[in-house]
Design an enzyme around this catalytic site. Structure first.
Site, PDB file in Angstrom:
ATOM      1  N   LYS A  68      40.112  39.067  46.791  1.00 41.62           N
ATOM      2  CA  LYS A  68      40.012  38.831  45.345  1.00 41.62           C
ATOM      3  C   LYS A  68      41.236  39.324  44.564  1.00 41.62           C
ATOM      4  CE  LYS A  68      34.993  38.607  44.786  1.00 41.62           C
ATOM      5  NZ  LYS A  68      33.827  39.100  44.014  1.00 41.62           N
ATOM      6  N   ASP A 105      32.555  36.150  37.964  1.00 38.96           N
ATOM      7  CA  ASP A 105      31.601  37.238  38.181  1.00 38.96           C
ATOM      8  C   ASP A 105      31.013  37.742  36.862  1.00 38.96           C
ATOM      9  OD1 ASP A 105      31.622  37.353  40.942  1.00 38.96           O
ATOM     10  OD2 ASP A 105      33.266  38.785  41.039  1.00 38.96           O
TER      11      ASP A 105
END
Length: 285
Positions: A68, A105
């Site tokens: 990420k 997210d």
């Protein structure tokens, strides 16, 4: 040109539920696309992206651990949210082959809280356990929505640095994770008009990991317990919350919510959320 396709990449990747979610929505909508998992090791991340940016059928990928943050130098442009968080979990291939990074997210985490967030509150407080990639998104999202944060981690200095980076305004607090393990006799004041959250944003409680040591005497009456762990769905943290009389939100809420944002970016269609109950049944088998 063949049908559009996307991947979820990571190492390991076999445990990912993303292919089931996206394939479920593709089938319901009758879209001729594909979505599969692909193991990509750290040393192969750059070559994977370089190869696929030239494939007109590849529309992008979701990104899980450990990529990420490592993926950032390989991208051409970042969405402002991803730039602020310093982490990307969704990459979209643009028409010219450029790669744009997003972070879904925060939006996925907030989705089940939206009805409550539309209400005016006298005070909002969130107790957050964890300092990883998901915790970064949660810290930023809740700070942006007017929460005072109490963030617990193994290293309080790291927690303080996270708060200074992601939520520099407001009177937030960093504490050691052990603070919540022992009972407290703190007498909470009247919580009418307040919105309280307790969030496990750590891997604690995941299958194969130790349970999160959290004593529910630390939670104000009516506080919502939110655990982002998805395996098991009902963690010891959520079991404890229910026994103590707290409403709960499980990790599938965030998982499905963030996937829905990515799906629309990939396939240009809103996922059919009227089938969420059926999807949840599939995810828990």
């Amino acid at each position: 040109m063949s049908a559009p396709y996307a991947h979820v990449i990571g190492d390991p990747i076999a445990q990912s539920k993303s292919p089931l979610i996206h394939s479920f929505w593709l089938e319901k909508l009758g879209i001729g696309g594909r979505y599969k998992s692909k193991l990509v090791e750290a040393t192969g991340l750059g070559s994977y992206l370089e190869k696929h940016r030239h494939d007109g059928s590849w529309i992008g990928c979701n990104v899980t651990m450990p990529h990420k943050q490592a993926i950032l130098p390989h991208l051409d442009v970042l969405d402002p949210v991803a730039a602020k968080l310093g982490a990307v979990n969704t990459v979209v291939r643009l028409e010219d082959g450029a790669l744009k990074g997003f972070n879904t997210d925060a939006g996925g985490f907030l989705e089940p809280l939206v009805p409550a967030l539309k209400t005016e509150h006298l005070f909002r407080m969130a107790r957050i356990i964890g300092t990883g990639g998901a915790a970064r998104a949660i810290i930023a999202a809740l700070a942006d929505n007017g929460f005072t944060l109490v963030v617990a981690g193994r290293n309080p200095a790291k927690v303080r640095a996270l708060l200074e980076e992601l939520a520099p305004e407001g009177e937030h607090h960093s504490i050691p994770i052990t603070h919540f393990a022992e009972p407290t006799d703190f007498d909470f004041d009247a919580r009418e008009g307040c919105f309280d959250l307790v969030v496990n944003a750590s891997p604690l409680g995941m299958e194969g990991s130790p349970a999160l040591a959290f004593d529910w005497s630390h939670a104000p009456p009516g506080a919502i317990a939110y655990d982002i762990v998805t395996n098991p769905i009902i963690t010891p943290f959520l079991e404890g919350a229910r026994k103590a009389g707290h409403p709960t939100i499980d990790g599938l809420a965030m998982l499905i919510g963030q996937a829905a944002i990515a799906f629309e970016r990939f396939f240009g269609a809103e996922p059919p959320r009227e089938y969420d109950d059926e999807l949840r049944d599939l995810l828990t088998k």
